[in-house]
Design a protein around this motif. Structure first.
Motif, PDB file in Angstrom:
ATOM      1  N   MET A  13       0.671  -1.151  -0.400  1.00  0.00           N
ATOM      2  CA  MET A  13       0.055  -0.353  -0.188  1.00  0.00           C
ATOM      3  C   MET A  13       0.504   1.242   0.355  1.00  0.00           C
ATOM      4  O   MET A  13       2.341   1.556   0.728  1.00  0.00           O
ATOM      5  CB  MET A  13      -0.877  -0.232   0.959  1.00  0.00           C
ATOM      6  CG  MET A  13      -1.666   0.842   1.145  1.00  0.00           C
ATOM      7  SD  MET A  13      -3.558   0.960   0.355  1.00  0.00           S
ATOM      8  CE  MET A  13      -3.707   2.569   0.405  1.00  0.00           C
ATOM      9  N   THR A  14      -0.055   2.129  -0.308  1.00  0.00           N
ATOM     10  CA  THR A  14       1.036   3.434  -0.924  1.00  0.00           C
ATOM     11  C   THR A  14       0.903   3.960   0.365  1.00  0.00           C
ATOM     12  O   THR A  14      -0.200   3.943   1.215  1.00  0.00           O
ATOM     13  CB  THR A  14       0.216   3.937  -2.176  1.00  0.00           C
ATOM     14  OG1 THR A  14       1.407   3.717  -3.539  1.00  0.00           O
ATOM     15  CG2 THR A  14       1.897   5.845  -1.912  1.00  0.00           C
ATOM     16  N   ASP A  15       2.120   4.415   0.707  1.00  0.00           N
ATOM     17  CA  ASP A  15       1.816   5.505   1.914  1.00  0.00           C
ATOM     18  C   ASP A  15       1.201   7.205   2.245  1.00  0.00           C
ATOM     19  O   ASP A  15       1.153   7.363   0.873  1.00  0.00           O
ATOM     20  CB  ASP A  15       3.502   5.970   2.956  1.00  0.00           C
ATOM     21  CG  ASP A  15       3.930   6.439   1.725  1.00  0.00           C
ATOM     22  OD1 ASP A  15       4.855   7.509   2.456  1.00  0.00           O
ATOM     23  OD2 ASP A  15       4.340   6.287   0.867  1.00  0.00           O
ATOM     24  N   TRP A  16       0.710   7.932   3.277  1.00  0.00           N
ATOM     25  CA  TRP A  16      -0.246   9.036   2.734  1.00  0.00           C
ATOM     26  C   TRP A  16       0.757  10.153   2.236  1.00  0.00           C
ATOM     27  O   TRP A  16       0.470  10.910   1.462  1.00  0.00           O
ATOM     28  CB  TRP A  16      -0.982   9.466   4.238  1.00  0.00           C
ATOM     29  CG  TRP A  16      -2.073   8.233   4.855  1.00  0.00           C
ATOM     30  CD1 TRP A  16      -1.577   7.537   5.172  1.00  0.00           C
ATOM     31  CD2 TRP A  16      -3.117   8.046   4.004  1.00  0.00           C
ATOM     32  NE1 TRP A  16      -3.039   7.166   5.842  1.00  0.00           N
ATOM     33  CE2 TRP A  16      -3.990   7.255   4.681  1.00  0.00           C
ATOM     34  CE3 TRP A  16      -3.470   9.146   3.048  1.00  0.00           C
ATOM     35  CZ2 TRP A  16      -4.869   7.227   4.247  1.00  0.00           C
ATOM     36  CZ3 TRP A  16      -5.139   8.365   3.028  1.00  0.00           C
ATOM     37  CH2 TRP A  16      -5.542   7.870   3.499  1.00  0.00           C
ATOM     38  N   THR A  70       3.177  10.123   0.355  1.00  0.00           N
ATOM     39  CA  THR A  70       2.911   9.485  -1.255  1.00  0.00           C
ATOM     40  C   THR A  70       1.709   9.653  -2.394  1.00  0.00           C
ATOM     41  O   THR A  70       1.471  11.197  -3.189  1.00  0.00           O
ATOM     42  CB  THR A  70       3.656   8.077  -1.687  1.00  0.00           C
ATOM     43  OG1 THR A  70       4.823   7.698  -1.461  1.00  0.00           O
ATOM     44  CG2 THR A  70       3.527   8.251  -3.488  1.00  0.00           C
ATOM     45  N   LEU A  71       0.460   9.785  -1.313  1.00  0.00           N
ATOM     46  CA  LEU A  71      -1.046   9.990  -1.339  1.00  0.00           C
ATOM     47  C   LEU A  71      -1.110  11.327  -1.697  1.00  0.00           C
ATOM     48  O   LEU A  71      -1.666  11.556  -3.195  1.00  0.00           O
ATOM     49  CB  LEU A  71      -1.722   9.575  -1.259  1.00  0.00           C
ATOM     50  CG  LEU A  71      -1.958   7.176  -1.216  1.00  0.00           C
ATOM     51  CD1 LEU A  71      -3.211   7.022  -0.039  1.00  0.00           C
ATOM     52  CD2 LEU A  71      -2.424   6.848  -2.817  1.00  0.00           C
ATOM     53  N   ILE A  72      -0.567  11.980  -0.959  1.00  0.00           N
ATOM     54  CA  ILE A  72      -0.734  13.564  -0.896  1.00  0.00           C
ATOM     55  C   ILE A  72      -0.080  14.048  -2.150  1.00  0.00           C
ATOM     56  O   ILE A  72      -0.745  15.677  -2.580  1.00  0.00           O
ATOM     57  CB  ILE A  72      -0.364  14.363   0.944  1.00  0.00           C
ATOM     58  CG1 ILE A  72      -1.485  13.453   1.674  1.00  0.00           C
ATOM     59  CG2 ILE A  72      -0.067  15.514   0.438  1.00  0.00           C
ATOM     60  CD1 ILE A  72      -1.460  13.618   3.497  1.00  0.00           C
ATOM     61  N   LYS A  73       0.929  13.717  -2.427  1.00  0.00           N
ATOM     62  CA  LYS A  73       1.478  14.504  -3.582  1.00  0.00           C
ATOM     63  C   LYS A  73       1.123  14.238  -4.503  1.00  0.00           C
ATOM     64  O   LYS A  73       1.515  14.787  -5.496  1.00  0.00           O
ATOM     65  CB  LYS A  73       3.624  14.279  -3.391  1.00  0.00           C
ATOM     66  CG  LYS A  73       4.585  14.045  -2.281  1.00  0.00           C
ATOM     67  CD  LYS A  73       5.183  13.438  -2.507  1.00  0.00           C
ATOM     68  CE  LYS A  73       6.678  14.059  -1.263  1.00  0.00           C
ATOM     69  NZ  LYS A  73       7.516  12.975  -1.101  1.00  0.00           N
ATOM     70  N   ILE A  74       1.054  13.127  -5.010  1.00  0.00           N
ATOM     71  CA  ILE A  74       0.349  12.697  -5.979  1.00  0.00           C
ATOM     72  C   ILE A  74      -0.992  13.576  -6.461  1.00  0.00           C
ATOM     73  O   ILE A  74      -1.645  13.777  -7.292  1.00  0.00           O
ATOM     74  CB  ILE A  74      -0.322  11.202  -6.092  1.00  0.00           C
ATOM     75  CG1 ILE A  74       1.039  10.191  -6.853  1.00  0.00           C
ATOM     76  CG2 ILE A  74      -1.139  10.983  -7.398  1.00  0.00           C
ATOM     77  CD1 ILE A  74       0.796   9.063  -7.044  1.00  0.00           C
ATOM     78  N   THR A  75      -1.844  13.542  -5.326  1.00  0.00           N
ATOM     79  CA  THR A  75      -3.036  14.221  -5.755  1.00  0.00           C
ATOM     80  C   THR A  75      -2.743  16.207  -5.770  1.00  0.00           C
ATOM     81  O   THR A  75      -3.216  16.105  -6.617  1.00  0.00           O
ATOM     82  CB  THR A  75      -3.487  14.693  -3.765  1.00  0.00           C
ATOM     83  OG1 THR A  75      -3.919  13.043  -3.844  1.00  0.00           O
ATOM     84  CG2 THR A  75      -5.397  14.938  -3.899  1.00  0.00           C
TER      85      THR A  75
END
Length: 73
Positions: free
Chosen positions: A1-4, A6-11
Motif C-alpha cells: 500500500m502506498t503511504d499517505w 506519497t498519495l498527498i504528493k500525487i493528489t
C-alpha cells in the motif's frame, strides 16, 4: 500500500495539472448564455474526458514515452 505522503504528493500534482480553479473562468465565459442543462451536459463530458485521459496516461504513459525514445531527464 502506498503511504499517505506519497498519495498527498500525487493528489497535489494532479490538482496542479488539471487546474480546475484556473479553468473555471474559461468554462464560464465559454458557456455564457447557455442554459443549465447544456452546461451540466458539457461539465459531465469534460469530467469524463479528463478522467479517461489521466487514467490512460497513468497506465500507458511510460510505454508511450519509451516508444518515442523520450526520457524524463
Amino acid at each position: 500500500m502506498t503511504d499517505w505522503p506519497t498519495l498527498i504528493k500525487i493528489t497535489i500534482a494532479l490538482f496542479a495539472i488539471v487546474n480546475p480553479i484556473g479553468c473555471l473562468p474559461i468554462f464560464i465565459s465559454a458557456t455564457d448564455g447557455w442554459d443549465a442543462a447544456a452546461r451540466a451536459k458539457t461539465t459531465k463530458t469534460v469530467a469524463i474526458t479528463v478522467f479517461i485521459v489521466l487514467t490512460v496516461a497513468a497506465f500507458v504513459g511510460d510505454s508511450i514515452l519509451n516508444f518515442f525514445g523520450i526520457s524524463i531527464p
